[in-house]
Design a protein around this motif. Structure first.
Motif, PDB file in Angstrom:
ATOM      1  N   ASP A  37       0.663  -1.267  -0.149  1.00 26.83           N
ATOM      2  CA  ASP A  37       0.094   0.019  -0.054  1.00 26.83           C
ATOM      3  C   ASP A  37       0.881   1.244  -0.124  1.00 26.83           C
ATOM      4  O   ASP A  37       0.461   2.267  -0.624  1.00 26.83           O
ATOM      5  CB  ASP A  37      -0.800  -0.069   1.305  1.00 26.83           C
ATOM      6  CG  ASP A  37      -1.964  -1.195   1.125  1.00 26.83           C
ATOM      7  OD1 ASP A  37      -2.261  -1.507   0.165  1.00 26.83           O
ATOM      8  OD2 ASP A  37      -2.839  -1.581   2.066  1.00 26.83           O
ATOM      9  N   PHE A  38       1.944   1.136   0.585  1.00 25.13           N
ATOM     10  CA  PHE A  38       2.930   2.300   0.651  1.00 25.13           C
ATOM     11  C   PHE A  38       3.318   2.585  -0.838  1.00 25.13           C
ATOM     12  O   PHE A  38       3.477   3.623  -1.120  1.00 25.13           O
ATOM     13  CB  PHE A  38       4.202   2.313   1.587  1.00 25.13           C
ATOM     14  CG  PHE A  38       4.875   3.322   1.524  1.00 25.13           C
ATOM     15  CD1 PHE A  38       4.555   4.395   2.291  1.00 25.13           C
ATOM     16  CD2 PHE A  38       6.173   3.330   0.940  1.00 25.13           C
ATOM     17  CE1 PHE A  38       5.662   5.414   2.349  1.00 25.13           C
ATOM     18  CE2 PHE A  38       7.080   4.236   0.841  1.00 25.13           C
ATOM     19  CZ  PHE A  38       6.929   5.459   1.672  1.00 25.13           C
ATOM     20  N   SER A  55       4.753   3.694  14.293  1.00 24.94           N
ATOM     21  CA  SER A  55       3.495   3.506  13.464  1.00 24.94           C
ATOM     22  C   SER A  55       2.067   4.051  13.851  1.00 24.94           C
ATOM     23  O   SER A  55       1.321   4.163  13.121  1.00 24.94           O
ATOM     24  CB  SER A  55       3.499   2.131  12.721  1.00 24.94           C
ATOM     25  OG  SER A  55       3.070   1.303  13.705  1.00 24.94           O
ATOM     26  N   LYS A  56       2.329   4.210  15.314  1.00 25.11           N
ATOM     27  CA  LYS A  56       0.803   4.360  15.787  1.00 25.11           C
ATOM     28  C   LYS A  56       0.865   5.921  16.196  1.00 25.11           C
ATOM     29  O   LYS A  56      -0.281   6.416  16.724  1.00 25.11           O
ATOM     30  CB  LYS A  56       0.846   3.787  17.041  1.00 25.11           C
ATOM     31  CG  LYS A  56       0.498   2.384  16.806  1.00 25.11           C
ATOM     32  CD  LYS A  56       0.500   1.438  18.180  1.00 25.11           C
ATOM     33  CE  LYS A  56       0.566   0.041  17.957  1.00 25.11           C
ATOM     34  NZ  LYS A  56       0.571  -0.624  19.327  1.00 25.11           N
ATOM     35  N   VAL A  57       2.036   6.579  15.636  1.00 25.12           N
ATOM     36  CA  VAL A  57       2.213   8.146  16.100  1.00 25.12           C
ATOM     37  C   VAL A  57       1.004   8.730  15.136  1.00 25.12           C
ATOM     38  O   VAL A  57       1.131   8.303  13.880  1.00 25.12           O
ATOM     39  CB  VAL A  57       3.308   8.609  16.012  1.00 25.12           C
ATOM     40  CG1 VAL A  57       3.380  10.261  15.947  1.00 25.12           C
ATOM     41  CG2 VAL A  57       4.380   7.978  16.945  1.00 25.12           C
ATOM     42  N   ASP A  58       0.166   9.676  15.408  1.00 23.04           N
ATOM     43  CA  ASP A  58      -0.550  10.511  14.655  1.00 23.04           C
ATOM     44  C   ASP A  58       0.264  11.036  13.242  1.00 23.04           C
ATOM     45  O   ASP A  58       1.260  11.697  13.378  1.00 23.04           O
ATOM     46  CB  ASP A  58      -1.322  11.560  15.224  1.00 23.04           C
ATOM     47  CG  ASP A  58      -2.175  11.329  16.304  1.00 23.04           C
ATOM     48  OD1 ASP A  58      -2.760  10.099  16.044  1.00 23.04           O
ATOM     49  OD2 ASP A  58      -2.718  12.301  17.113  1.00 23.04           O
ATOM     50  N   LYS A 105       2.172   7.343   8.183  1.00 17.75           N
ATOM     51  CA  LYS A 105       1.706   6.559   7.239  1.00 17.75           C
ATOM     52  C   LYS A 105       2.292   4.902   7.311  1.00 17.75           C
ATOM     53  O   LYS A 105       1.661   3.965   7.156  1.00 17.75           O
ATOM     54  CB  LYS A 105       1.728   7.076   5.882  1.00 17.75           C
ATOM     55  CG  LYS A 105       1.047   6.175   4.787  1.00 17.75           C
ATOM     56  CD  LYS A 105       1.065   6.883   3.453  1.00 17.75           C
ATOM     57  CE  LYS A 105      -0.001   6.064   2.470  1.00 17.75           C
ATOM     58  NZ  LYS A 105       0.201   6.657   1.308  1.00 17.75           N
ATOM     59  N   MET A 106       3.633   5.044   7.605  1.00 21.91           N
ATOM     60  CA  MET A 106       4.451   3.764   7.589  1.00 21.91           C
ATOM     61  C   MET A 106       5.538   3.966   8.169  1.00 21.91           C
ATOM     62  O   MET A 106       6.287   5.035   8.119  1.00 21.91           O
ATOM     63  CB  MET A 106       4.310   3.122   6.259  1.00 21.91           C
ATOM     64  CG  MET A 106       5.548   3.596   5.213  1.00 21.91           C
ATOM     65  SD  MET A 106       7.076   3.378   5.332  1.00 21.91           S
ATOM     66  CE  MET A 106       7.878   4.640   4.507  1.00 21.91           C
ATOM     67  N   ALA A 107       6.044   2.849   8.829  1.00 20.79           N
ATOM     68  CA  ALA A 107       7.412   2.796   9.219  1.00 20.79           C
ATOM     69  C   ALA A 107       8.216   1.588   9.055  1.00 20.79           C
ATOM     70  O   ALA A 107       7.776   0.498   9.436  1.00 20.79           O
ATOM     71  CB  ALA A 107       7.261   2.946  10.862  1.00 20.79           C
ATOM     72  N   VAL A 151      10.230   6.455   7.753  1.00 14.83           N
ATOM     73  CA  VAL A 151       9.161   6.696   8.340  1.00 14.83           C
ATOM     74  C   VAL A 151       8.392   7.660   7.283  1.00 14.83           C
ATOM     75  O   VAL A 151       8.942   8.875   6.757  1.00 14.83           O
ATOM     76  CB  VAL A 151       9.260   7.486   9.569  1.00 14.83           C
ATOM     77  CG1 VAL A 151       7.831   7.659  10.311  1.00 14.83           C
ATOM     78  CG2 VAL A 151      10.106   6.516  10.686  1.00 14.83           C
ATOM     79  N   GLY A 152       7.181   7.443   6.824  1.00  9.17           N
ATOM     80  CA  GLY A 152       6.446   8.160   6.075  1.00  9.17           C
ATOM     81  C   GLY A 152       5.280   8.858   6.541  1.00  9.17           C
ATOM     82  O   GLY A 152       4.678   8.456   7.489  1.00  9.17           O
TER      83      GLY A 152
END
Length: 705
Positions: free
Chosen positions: A116-117, A431-434, A437-439, A473-474
């Motif tokens: 998906d990324f 990845s849970k940070v607001d 999108k991806m890590a 990190v995106g």
């Protein structure tokens, strides 16, 4: 100084020959001075983000990267294009699906997060990651970007900061010569309106032009200068040093009346008078530029050194090259003499002094809104956001955001000894940070089903190398936004829990540092510039009160200038909020010093308060107007033309600031003198009346200094 003046007159031909010959090494120096188009490189080298950038290049051999958005191409064509892209010099690698597996294997086998990324089935688009073996703004990287644009198809878009820097370079190189042309044309118009010769302005510009070439040529000793300095140096030097040429001309004309028929003697005395007054005048301008050198963000030092040097060279050319030109071409100048088109505005001086109370009320009424606007003007730090949308890099960045919701990409450099378990836990938490999108790290990229030994070395080396490993990190948030800054803060806290030596780098973290550093720089530069000019004025006038009054008057003009954007809802580039106040103070406090010098001399010679102030204003007003219009002419046209908002905003602010300072000095300063005359006389040397002296306030007896 008269000996120096006589020497210049005697050696005028050798001076002209030498000045022309010096243009050759200066031109060579100019063409061999590198221009830096990435202002993030001016961040302090000791901060973590900059250390991380160096580590990335040293350890991973990667100093920059781009995402290439590809739309509507089949896998075979993308694979073939990727191979062509990797052949471009300084492209280290181009990573896509076929870097990990044969394109005959369905991409859907990738983990969902990875698929998906890198893919958007709805838009029929995919991402390629391009890595370069040189730094983000290196000449080699920019050359690689240009060549890549020739390799990729029409439906491919190369994004990233390196692509933006490349477009800034192309745009700046295209526009900078036009900046100079616009400034010269408008300066000629102003000088033609305010002078009594059609040819003299041409020699003014030739003299200043030589000083500009010398200044730009000697930058070779710095190694490189920023594109902001490169674009502004010529027009700014033209604006702040034009006064010196005008003063020499007026002094020369006065001396010709004194020494009729002996122009050489008249010029020698004019040079002597010019040195005395211009050196004093230029000190405040130099002090303003030197104050920029106290910034932690070293773009200020870059601009400050170049412009301080330019002012000094402008003074030297004014008292050597210009007098030589005027004497050598005297006959041609005499043939082009005409009446001054702009009338003498000194007649309004008495009216201004009579109504000083009105202008004091205006000052008090405007002061509050000016300070409010000054403290509430918004600034931006997104270096790409205000560039023309037609640029390839901006189009690509918009595509990246539109197709993949990618606003920024961060990189984490961590210790390679960090266990797979801890690395996985860290990435899960990130990845849970607001807005994240991806890590991704090495294991998450290749997937658990592919053994490490099956991964090609060129792909493995991208993420793991010796003592370090890299993670990507995106972010959905835009660079320089409050959201991405908070996100960077939170990610930094997470990575430090798992590895105290880990570093978060990338455009967004660098920009976050830029915001914090320049906020402190603004305070530092303001204090240093005000303090330096305060001391200079105190020493020049031997006064306690005059430095406060003169600096306060120009600061009032700065408050108005910098406060206007708050009411017009204009957002300024961050650098403008730092440097404009210093430049405006250093360049326009001369207007106030000019009038104060005359006021002081008249009071010393016995004139009463009102008469001294009115006469000082009357004999200064024309010089102040010409000076301000010259500064305006050199900067306004460039501000209106430039498509680079950082250049445009700076020039418009400088042009407007010159006009505002002009009005404030003409209307507000005399009111201050009327109110504080007793205080000024009591706290300053040289204001006491000569009781036995005959009062003479003839304007011709007030030397223009």
């Amino acid at each position: 100084m008269i000996k120096f003046g006589k020497a210049v007159v005697k050696l005028r031909i050798p001076i002209l020959i030498l000045s022309i010959l010096l243009l050759i090494p200066s031109a060579i120096g100019y063409f061999n001075t590198r221009v830096n188009y990435d202002i993030l490189t001016y961040l302090p080298k000791e901060i973590e983000t900059m250390k991380g950038q160096d580590l990335l290049l040293d350890e991973f051999g990667t100093g920059a990267f781009s995402f290439c958005v590809v739309e509507g191409m089949d896998a075979k064509d993308i694979s073939a294009m990727r191979e062509q892209m990797e052949e471009v010099p300084h492209v280290k690698s181009v990573i896509w699906y076929d870097s990990l597996a044969d394109i005959s294997i369905p991409m859907e086998m990738l983990p969902d997060e990875i698929y998906d990324f890198f893919n958007n089935d709805e838009k029929d688009s995919t991402l390629l990651a391009v890595l370069y073996d040189t730094s983000m703004s290196a000449d080699e990287t920019m050359d690689a970007i240009e060549e890549l644009r020739g390799v990729v198809k029409d439906q491919c878009y190369i994004s990233g900061m390196s692509a933006v820097v490349t477009d800034i370079k192309n745009l700046s190189n295209k526009e900078t010569p036009i900046y100079v042309l616009i400034a010269v044309i408008l300066a000629v118009v102003v000088l033609s309106l305010t002078m009594d010769s059609a040819l003299a302005p041409i020699f003014f510009l030739l003299s200043i032009g030589m000083a500009i070439v010398y200044n730009l040529g000697t930058n070779v000793f710095k190694g490189e200068i920023s594109y902001v300095t490169q674009a502004l140096a010529a027009v700014l030097q033209l604006g702040v040093t034009m006064d010196y040429s005008i003063f020499l001309w007026h002094s020369y004309e006065e001396q010709q009346e004194r020494y009729q028929g002996d122009k050489k003697r008249a010029m020698a005395h004019a040079i002597s008078n010019t040195i005395t007054s211009v050196v004093g005048s230029s000190i405040t301008t130099v002090a303003g530029f030197v104050a920029l050198c106290f910034m932690s963000f070293t773009l200020g030092m870059d601009l400050g050194i170049v412009m301080a040097k330019g002012v000094v060279l402008g003074v030297i050319c004014c008292v050597t090259v210009l007098p030589s030109l005027l004497l050598v071409f005297d006959k041609a100048i005499e043939k082009t003499k005409h009446k001054v088109i702009i009338p003498d505005l000194g007649r309004i001086a008495d009216w201004i002094v009579r109504h000083y109370g009105v202008f004091l009320i205006v000052f008090l009424v405007v002061l509050g809104p000016a300070i409010y606007g000054y403290t509430h003007t918004d600034v931006y730090y997104d270096l790409a956001g205000t560039l023309p949308k037609s640029l390839s890099s901006i189009t690509a960045n918009d595509k990246l955001n539109e197709d993949f919701e990618m606003g920024a990409t961060h990189m984490i450099i961590a210790d390679s000894s960090l266990s797979a378990k801890d690395a996985s836990a860290m990435l899960d938490e990130i990845s849970k940070v607001d807005g994240v999108k991806m890590a991704l790290g090495f294991d998450s990229l290749v997937g658990p089903g592919i053994p490490r030994e099956f991964i090609p070395d060129d792909v493995k080396d991208v993420l793991i190398n010796g003592d370090y490993q890299m993670m990507v990190v995106g972010s959905e948030y835009a660079v320089a936004s409050d959201e991405v800054n908070a996100q960077c803060e939170e990610i930094n806290n997470i990575i430090k829990k798992y590895d105290s030596s880990a570093m978060l780098i990338g455009e967004a973290p660098c920009t976050k540092d830029l915001i914090e550093i320049t906020d402190e720089d603004f305070k530092t530069v303001s204090i240093v510039s005000i303090g330096a000019i305060f001391v200079i004025i105190a020493l020049v006038f031997k006064s306690v009160s005059l430095p406060i009054i003169l600096v306060a008057v120009i600061e009032f003009a700065i408050f108005i200038n910098m406060g206007i954007p708050a009411y017009t809802h204009t957002t300024l580039p961050f650098i403008a909020s730092i440097v404009i106040g210093t430049i405006q103070l250093g360049a326009t406090v001369d207007y106030a010093i000019l009038m104060t010098t005359k006021y002081k001399k008249l009071r010393y010679n016995g004139a009463d308060k009102r008469e001294a102030i009115a006469t000082a204003l009357r004999s200064s007003i024309q010089s102040i107007i010409v000076s301000a219009l010259s500064f305006f002419a050199a900067t306004f046209g460039v501000g209106m033309y430039s498509n680079i908002d950082m250049i445009s905003s700076l020039c418009i602010l400088m042009a407007r600031g010159a006009i505002i300072s002009m009005f404030v000095v003409i209307f507000i300063l005399p009111s201050m003198f009327m109110i504080f005359d007793k205080l000024i006389c009591a706290t300053s040397m040289g204001f006491r009346k000569k009781k036995s002296a005959t009062v003479n306030v003839s304007e011709n007896n007030v030397s223009v200094q």
